[in-house]
Write an enzyme that holds these catalytic residues in place. Structure first.
Site, short mmCIF file in Angstrom:
data_model
loop_
_atom_site.label_atom_id
_atom_site.label_comp_id
_atom_site.label_asym_id
_atom_site.label_seq_id
_atom_site.Cartn_x
_atom_site.Cartn_y
_atom_site.Cartn_z
N SER A 1 -5.41 -0.20 4.40
CA SER A 1 -6.83 -0.55 4.65
C SER A 1 -6.97 -2.06 4.71
O SER A 1 -6.48 -2.75 3.82
CB SER A 1 -7.70 -0.02 3.50
OG SER A 1 -7.58 1.38 3.44
N ARG B 1 -9.13 -2.56 -6.76
CA ARG B 1 -8.20 -3.32 -5.90
C ARG B 1 -8.04 -4.78 -6.34
O ARG B 1 -7.89 -5.67 -5.52
CB ARG B 1 -8.63 -3.30 -4.43
CG ARG B 1 -8.55 -1.99 -3.75
CD ARG B 1 -7.16 -1.35 -3.79
NE ARG B 1 -7.31 0.03 -3.41
CZ ARG B 1 -7.62 1.00 -4.29
NH1 ARG B 1 -7.72 0.74 -5.58
NH2 ARG B 1 -7.77 2.22 -3.89
N GLU C 1 -8.41 -6.81 2.15
CA GLU C 1 -7.57 -6.30 1.06
C GLU C 1 -6.18 -6.93 1.10
O GLU C 1 -5.69 -7.38 0.05
CB GLU C 1 -7.50 -4.78 1.15
CG GLU C 1 -6.75 -4.16 -0.02
CD GLU C 1 -6.68 -2.64 0.07
OE1 GLU C 1 -7.72 -1.98 0.20
OE2 GLU C 1 -5.57 -2.11 0.01
C1 LIG Z 1 0.45 2.41 5.70
C2 LIG Z 1 -0.04 1.76 4.43
C3 LIG Z 1 -0.80 2.47 3.52
C4 LIG Z 1 -1.25 1.87 2.34
N1 LIG Z 1 -2.00 2.62 1.47
C5 LIG Z 1 -2.44 2.06 0.32
C6 LIG Z 1 -3.21 2.82 -0.60
O1 LIG Z 1 -3.46 4.00 -0.41
N2 LIG Z 1 -3.66 2.21 -1.73
C7 LIG Z 1 -3.37 0.91 -2.01
O2 LIG Z 1 -3.80 0.42 -3.06
N3 LIG Z 1 -2.63 0.17 -1.15
C8 LIG Z 1 -2.16 0.70 0.00
N4 LIG Z 1 -1.44 -0.05 0.88
C9 LIG Z 1 -1.18 -1.46 0.59
C10 LIG Z 1 0.19 -1.74 -0.07
O3 LIG Z 1 1.10 -0.72 0.21
C11 LIG Z 1 0.11 -1.91 -1.58
O4 LIG Z 1 -0.78 -2.95 -1.91
C12 LIG Z 1 1.49 -2.23 -2.19
O5 LIG Z 1 1.40 -2.21 -3.60
C13 LIG Z 1 2.03 -3.59 -1.77
O6 LIG Z 1 3.37 -3.64 -2.21
P1 LIG Z 1 4.43 -4.59 -1.53
O7 LIG Z 1 5.66 -4.53 -2.39
O8 LIG Z 1 4.61 -4.26 -0.12
O9 LIG Z 1 3.73 -6.02 -1.70
P2 LIG Z 1 3.78 -7.24 -0.69
O10 LIG Z 1 3.02 -6.92 0.53
O11 LIG Z 1 5.19 -7.71 -0.51
O12 LIG Z 1 2.97 -8.34 -1.51
C14 LIG Z 1 1.58 -8.24 -1.68
C15 LIG Z 1 1.10 -9.34 -2.65
O13 LIG Z 1 1.65 -9.10 -3.95
C16 LIG Z 1 2.47 -10.20 -4.34
N5 LIG Z 1 3.65 -9.63 -5.02
C17 LIG Z 1 4.49 -8.69 -4.56
N6 LIG Z 1 5.41 -8.41 -5.50
C18 LIG Z 1 5.14 -9.22 -6.56
C19 LIG Z 1 5.74 -9.40 -7.83
N7 LIG Z 1 6.81 -8.72 -8.22
N8 LIG Z 1 5.19 -10.33 -8.67
C20 LIG Z 1 4.11 -11.05 -8.29
N9 LIG Z 1 3.50 -10.91 -7.09
C21 LIG Z 1 4.03 -10.00 -6.24
C22 LIG Z 1 2.84 -10.93 -3.07
O14 LIG Z 1 3.14 -12.29 -3.33
C23 LIG Z 1 1.58 -10.75 -2.27
O15 LIG Z 1 0.61 -11.65 -2.70
C24 LIG Z 1 -0.95 0.52 2.06
C25 LIG Z 1 -0.19 -0.20 2.99
C26 LIG Z 1 0.26 0.41 4.15
C27 LIG Z 1 1.10 -0.37 5.14
#
Ligand SMILES: Cc1cc2nc3c(=O)[nH]c(=O)nc-3n(C[C@H](O)[C@H](O)[C@H](O)COP(=O)(O)OP(=O)(O)OC[C@H]3O[C@@H](n4cnc5c(N)ncnc54)[C@H](O)[C@@H]3O)c2cc1C
Length: 376
Positions: free
Chosen positions: A260, A167, A368
């Site tokens: 998580s 992670r 996380e």
């Molecule tokens: C119901 C649920 C289940 C989930 N299950 C999992 C799982 O099984 N495994 C897991 O690993 N995660 C899980 N997650 C967490 C999440 O979905 C992941 O971490 C996902 O990759 C985040 O993507 P996002 O586009 O929503 O990022 P955001 O929430 O928009 O951003 C997260 C971080 O990344 C940065 N960021 C986003 N895009 C970029 C970019 N293009 N360049 C630089 N920085 C960037 C943002 O600035 C921020 O710091 C879950 C979340 C939810 C709500």
């Protein structure tokens, strides 16, 4: 593509938790050039920048964000077949991750099927090395193309340069060029590299990669390391995830989370023995009578499920915090906003749990999701 710029946009509508105050400035950037120009201009004036994907790993404070939020809205997937059955797939940062996985499964491309149902955008997947059910993107990422804010240039980072770990990655650990107090929160949120696209190496194969997760293997009826048809793996993963409230569903308040909330702590054997001793004392038993679940984590260290520590510390499923936030009724690790909880109440609940586990077991849980304008 015309750039859309708005002011005072509530971020609660852009996070899966549904919390967060307004962004001073909010930009939908549909091309790489727009993403880069917005970040570069903000950096030149020292304005805080938050790069936003699907908002599924973010907790934004009720006070909102005092700078520019760059919402990544780029698109494009390119699939190139090699002669050896290998396939490279390059995905724009703004593509919806689960749609990418769905397409790969439908087209017989093997390697990311266990990552079905994870919300958010493709560009965020390398940030925390997204993983689930025994797979992590670090296993298939070939290169990440990014805008380097410190050098003001576009770079291509090979897998080995991404610093992937459990992670985490070099992207998550890097610090951008922000200056001044107001920019500190942004520095914690968005680092040095803005991901523009990710290239994966997949196999053209109707079967999944070897299944390394017991619960999933049992559901598929294969042994550890066995393989199964891609579509079966995707369905099984989605079913398991739904049972834990881990697939976004507007009708299910248990899915209004950031996934998580805590990572599983990695401990050395001395720390494990201490947890064992404390757990036994708590239960009024001898240390040998209590078994603490743990898994090898490399370097002679072990990983303990954070959910076990949280439950043993007295925070069960559905545990209510003050102010509306609660633990999911399906999964101890997810903190949810079932209605109108504030960001402060959610962070307060996380702090209460972190402190409770620290007091009971001497272990510090680490969040996380990325906290913007808030801290535990
Ligand atoms: C119901 C649920 C289940 C989930 N299950 C999992 C799982 O099984 N495994 C897991 O690993 N995660 C899980 N997650 C967490 C999440 O979905 C992941 O971490 C996902 O990759 C985040 O993507 P996002 O586009 O929503 O990022 P955001 O929430 O928009 O951003 C997260 C971080 O990344 C940065 N960021 C986003 N895009 C970029 C970019 N293009 N360049 C630089 N920085 C960037 C943002 O600035 C921020 O710091 C879950 C979340 C939810 C709500």
């Amino acid at each position: 593509m015309a750039l859309t710029v708005r002011e005072q946009v509530s971020l609660s509508g852009y996070t899966t938790l549904g919390v967060g105050g307004p962004a001073a400035r909010f930009v939908d950037a549909g091309t790489d050039d727009q993403v880069i120009a917005e970040v570069r201009d903000a950096d030149a004036t020292g304005e805080p920048v938050l790069v936003l994907g699907g908002g599924s790993n973010l907790v934004v404070a009720d006070e909102g964000f005092p700078g520019t939020v760059v919402h990544v809205a780029t698109s494009g997937v390119e699939i190139i077949s090699g002669h050896d059955g290998g396939v490279t797939m390059t995905v724009a940062a703004g593509e919806d991750w689960d749609r990418v996985v769905e397409r790969c499964v439908a087209e017989g491309l093997s390697g990311i099927e266990c990552l079905s149902g994870i919300p958010g955008l493709a560009g965020a997947t390398p940030i925390q090395n997204v993983g689930a059910y025994g797979q992590e993107v670090s296993e298939t990422v070939v290169v990440v193309r990014a805008y380097d804010r410190l050098r003001d240039t576009t770079v291509t980072l090979a897998n080995a340069e991404c610093g992937f770990g459990y992670r985490t990655s070099a992207f998550k650990r890097s610090v951008g060029p922000q200056r001044g107090r107001a920019a500190l929160d942004a520095a914690a949120a968005t680092g040095r590299f803005v991901v523009l696209g990710v290239t994966f190496r997949l196999s053209r194969d109707p079967l999944s990669a070897p299944v390394r997760y017991g619960e999933l293997a049992r559901m598929l009826g294969v042994g550890d390391g066995g393989r199964a048809p891609l579509a079966d793996v995707r369905s099984a993963v989605l079913a398991l995830r739904r049972g834990k409230g881990m697939v976004l569903d507007p009708a299910d308040p248990d899915t209004r989370s950031a996934g998580s909330f805590f990572t599983n702590p990695v401990l050395d054997h001395g720390q494990l023995a201490d947890v064992q001793r404390r757990a036994a004392a708590k239960a009024g038993k001898a240390a040998g009578e209590i078994s603490v679940p743990h898994f090898p984590a490399g370097d002679g260290r072990v990983k303990i499920p954070a959910a076990w520590l949280i439950e043993q510390a007295g925070f069960g499923k559905g545990y209510p915090g003050d102010g509306g936030a609660r633990i999911s009724s399906k999964h101890t690790l997810a903190l949810v906003n079932p209605g109108r909880a504030s960001s402060a109440s959610l962070v307060g609940l996380a702090r209460e749990i972190r402190n409770g586990v620290r007091q009971a077991f001497g272990v510090d849980l680490v969040n996380e999701p990325v906290l913007v304008g808030a801290e535990l």
